[in-house]
Design an enzyme around this catalytic site. Structure first.
Site, PDB file in Angstrom:
ATOM      1  N   ARG A 228       0.853  -1.190   0.000  1.00  0.00           N
ATOM      2  CA  ARG A 228       0.000   0.000   0.000  1.00  0.00           C
ATOM      3  C   ARG A 228       0.885   1.234   0.000  1.00  0.00           C
ATOM      4  O   ARG A 228       1.975   1.236   0.580  1.00  0.00           O
ATOM      5  CB  ARG A 228      -0.895   0.044   1.243  1.00  0.00           C
ATOM      6  N   HIS A 276      -1.401   0.730  -9.659  1.00  0.00           N
ATOM      7  CA  HIS A 276      -2.151  -0.153  -8.745  1.00  0.00           C
ATOM      8  C   HIS A 276      -2.883  -1.253  -9.537  1.00  0.00           C
ATOM      9  O   HIS A 276      -4.094  -1.428  -9.412  1.00  0.00           O
ATOM     10  CB  HIS A 276      -3.148   0.645  -7.890  1.00  0.00           C
TER      11      HIS A 276
HETATM   12  P1  NDP Z   1      -2.129 -11.326   4.472  1.00  0.00           P
HETATM   13  O1  NDP Z   1      -3.027 -10.775   5.517  1.00  0.00           O
HETATM   14  O2  NDP Z   1      -2.307 -12.739   4.035  1.00  0.00           O
HETATM   15  O3  NDP Z   1      -0.603 -11.153   4.911  1.00  0.00           O
HETATM   16  C1  NDP Z   1      -0.121  -9.979   5.481  1.00  0.00           C
HETATM   17  C2  NDP Z   1       1.309 -10.202   5.932  1.00  0.00           C
HETATM   18  O4  NDP Z   1       1.807  -8.970   6.446  1.00  0.00           O
HETATM   19  C3  NDP Z   1       1.425 -11.231   7.059  1.00  0.00           C
HETATM   20  O5  NDP Z   1       2.589 -11.996   6.907  1.00  0.00           O
HETATM   21  C4  NDP Z   1       1.525 -10.338   8.298  1.00  0.00           C
HETATM   22  O6  NDP Z   1       2.202 -10.919   9.398  1.00  0.00           O
HETATM   23  C5  NDP Z   1       2.340  -9.200   7.742  1.00  0.00           C
HETATM   24  N1  NDP Z   1       2.210  -8.015   8.593  1.00  0.00           N
HETATM   25  C6  NDP Z   1       1.113  -7.296   8.868  1.00  0.00           C
HETATM   26  N2  NDP Z   1       1.392  -6.288   9.717  1.00  0.00           N
HETATM   27  C7  NDP Z   1       2.697  -6.400   9.992  1.00  0.00           C
HETATM   28  C8  NDP Z   1       3.577  -5.660  10.807  1.00  0.00           C
HETATM   29  N3  NDP Z   1       3.172  -4.600  11.543  1.00  0.00           N
HETATM   30  N4  NDP Z   1       4.869  -6.052  10.872  1.00  0.00           N
HETATM   31  C9  NDP Z   1       5.294  -7.126  10.163  1.00  0.00           C
HETATM   32  N5  NDP Z   1       4.523  -7.863   9.370  1.00  0.00           N
HETATM   33  C10 NDP Z   1       3.227  -7.500   9.279  1.00  0.00           C
HETATM   34  O7  NDP Z   1      -2.263 -10.353   3.221  1.00  0.00           O
HETATM   35  P2  NDP Z   1      -2.020 -10.665   1.674  1.00  0.00           P
HETATM   36  O8  NDP Z   1      -0.727 -11.347   1.517  1.00  0.00           O
HETATM   37  O9  NDP Z   1      -3.234 -11.295   1.088  1.00  0.00           O
HETATM   38  O10 NDP Z   1      -1.978  -9.177   1.095  1.00  0.00           O
HETATM   39  C11 NDP Z   1      -1.027  -8.256   1.576  1.00  0.00           C
HETATM   40  C12 NDP Z   1      -1.368  -6.860   1.118  1.00  0.00           C
HETATM   41  O11 NDP Z   1      -1.140  -6.713  -0.275  1.00  0.00           O
HETATM   42  C13 NDP Z   1      -2.847  -6.441   1.260  1.00  0.00           C
HETATM   43  O12 NDP Z   1      -3.158  -6.068   2.587  1.00  0.00           O
HETATM   44  C14 NDP Z   1      -2.947  -5.275   0.283  1.00  0.00           C
HETATM   45  O13 NDP Z   1      -2.637  -4.063   0.950  1.00  0.00           O
HETATM   46  C15 NDP Z   1      -1.866  -5.585  -0.735  1.00  0.00           C
HETATM   47  N6  NDP Z   1      -2.454  -5.883  -2.043  1.00  0.00           N
HETATM   48  C16 NDP Z   1      -2.128  -5.089  -3.108  1.00  0.00           C
HETATM   49  C17 NDP Z   1      -2.625  -5.351  -4.341  1.00  0.00           C
HETATM   50  C18 NDP Z   1      -2.188  -4.557  -5.522  1.00  0.00           C
HETATM   51  O14 NDP Z   1      -2.764  -4.717  -6.601  1.00  0.00           O
HETATM   52  N7  NDP Z   1      -1.197  -3.708  -5.407  1.00  0.00           N
HETATM   53  C19 NDP Z   1      -3.553  -6.455  -4.576  1.00  0.00           C
HETATM   54  C20 NDP Z   1      -3.818  -7.238  -3.401  1.00  0.00           C
HETATM   55  C21 NDP Z   1      -3.284  -6.955  -2.185  1.00  0.00           C
HETATM   56  P3  NDP Z   1       1.630 -12.244  10.126  1.00  0.00           P
HETATM   57  O15 NDP Z   1       1.977 -13.350   9.174  1.00  0.00           O
HETATM   58  O16 NDP Z   1       2.361 -12.310  11.389  1.00  0.00           O
HETATM   59  O17 NDP Z   1       0.150 -12.037  10.260  1.00  0.00           O
HETATM   60  C1  OXD Z   2      -6.075  -4.562  -3.304  1.00  0.00           C
HETATM   61  C2  OXD Z   2      -6.680  -5.358  -4.329  1.00  0.00           C
HETATM   62  O1  OXD Z   2      -6.313  -4.815  -2.129  1.00  0.00           O
HETATM   63  O2  OXD Z   2      -6.678  -4.919  -5.488  1.00  0.00           O
HETATM   64  O3  OXD Z   2      -5.320  -3.663  -3.674  1.00  0.00           O
HETATM   65  O4  OXD Z   2      -7.134  -6.470  -4.052  1.00  0.00           O
END
Ligand code: NDP
Ligand code: OXD
Length: 315
Positions: A228, A276
């Site tokens: 993000r 994005h």
């Molecule tokens: P998940 O919830 O499956 O994984 C999130 C990961 O981030 C976990 O490993 C979590 O740790 C870690 N995390 C969260 N907070 C912290 C922190 N404070 N310190 C360290 N690690 C942290 O999410 P996804 O993998 O499904 O997606 C990740 C992100 O990707 C989404 O939230 C979204 O913002 C972004 N995204 C972007 C897209 C795009 O098109 N650019 C599309 C889809 C998603 P833990 O394992 O310990 O819970």
């Molecule tokens: C996001 C998505 O979370 O596109 O960015 O799924």
């Protein structure tokens, strides 16, 4: 059973048509037109107007039409019903493609090849083996783990960092703030797949970049962020690129989206921008995922925990 569709930013008509086509037995209603608030049992949303969902007394669950829920959770009036996010093989595979494409483009020095081509110059450019590059994955959730599996198959050395300790085959893992410096010190290419939460806000800053290792053939550390935009301090990215502390930044997400035309990132020679779209997905696949979730809840079945948002954690 009634599904309310509340979509800002995207084209709501496409989603209304899609849900009606995929689930003809559901009554699908448009949040932009007058509707009976007591009719809505489920809501499919993307950045809905703050306050809208609070006024739905029979709401049982909210389905967020993306993987990241930061925009939704920012609504302080959000009702206390389960929030389900998108976890779908189509979205995951597309994100992995984007990550792998950009890691390989840096590692195989595509910019240098393009520049040589522009000079009609037949020149061999040194390209070490993938195993000499350590990719550091910030975020080892659904997306981080999938990217790790494919990068590992290509032979990259992998480290990963998350909030709680994760065990991932082929990845040396680090957890929490205390282990962040050790993780960064091992990382040549930083791939960020973290959610936007109060803890992650602004963490991609100059201090963090200075902790990265960086490989010689890459010209220094590389930043790749598809998590993000709120994670990154864009002025610090530009300063770090100009000071040689970062060799290149590949950004899919931004502090403000769409990225303003005045942003220095657009014209920066060491920046690659995508709008994005890293995980632009098959919308029908996402629609089917939501309908499947609604049917599971209606049948009293559980939803995969990876899809259910933990509102205390913020993701
Ligand atoms: P998940 O919830 O499956 O994984 C999130 C990961 O981030 C976990 O490993 C979590 O740790 C870690 N995390 C969260 N907070 C912290 C922190 N404070 N310190 C360290 N690690 C942290 O999410 P996804 O993998 O499904 O997606 C990740 C992100 O990707 C989404 O939230 C979204 O913002 C972004 N995204 C972007 C897209 C795009 O098109 N650019 C599309 C889809 C998603 P833990 O394992 O310990 O819970
Ligand atoms: C996001 C998505 O979370 O596109 O960015 O799924």
């Amino acid at each position: 059973m009634t599904l309310l569709v509340a979509i800002e930013n995207w084209i709501p008509e496409l989603w209304l048509d899609r849900f009606r086509r995929l689930a003809p037995d559901l009554e699908v209603i448009d949040a932009r037109a007058p509707f009976d608030p007591a009719a809505a049992r489920f809501a499919a949303v993307w950045k809905p107007k703050p306050g809208l969902l609070a006024g739905l007394p029979k709401l049982e669950a909210i389905f967020n039409l993306g993987a990241g829920v930061d925009a939704l959770l920012a609504d302080p009036t959000l009702p206390h019903v389960p929030v389900v996010r998108i976890v779908d093989p189509d979205l995951t595979a597309r994100m992995t493609e984007w990550v792998v494409m950009n890691v390989l483009a840096r590692h195989r020095r595509m910019d240098d090849h393009r520049a040589a081509q522009g000079r009609a110059e037949w020149r061999s450019i040194h390209q070490p083996a993938a195993g000499s590059v350590t990719v550091g994955l910030m975020g080892l959730g659904v997306l981080g783990k999938d990217a790790a599996a494919v990068l590992g198959r290509l032979g990259f050395d992998l480290v990963g960092w998350s909030r709680s300790r994760q065990v991932v085959a082929g990845v040396e893992t680090f957890a929490g703030a205390a282990e962040l410096p050790a993780f960064l010190a091992r990382t040549d290419v930083l791939v960020v797949l973290l959610p936007a939460t109060p803890e992650t806000r602004g963490m991609l800053n100059r201090d963090l970049f200075r902790g990265l290792r960086g490989a010689e053939h890459l010209g220094g550390p590389v930043l790749i962020n598809a998590g993000r935009g709120s994670l990154q301090v864009e002025a610090d990215i530009v300063a770090a690129l100009d000071a040689g502390e970062l060799a290149h930044a590949v950004l899919d997400v931004f502090e403000v989206e769409p990225l303003p035309k005045t942003s220095p990132l657009w014209a920066h020679p060491k920046v690659t921008i995508t709008p994005h779209c890293a995980a632009d997905s098959d919308a029908d696949a996402l629609g089917r995922r939501v309908i499947g979730g609604i049917r599971a809840l209606m049948a009293g079945e559980a939803i995969d925990p990876a899809e259910v948002v933990d509102r205390r954690r913020g993701y």
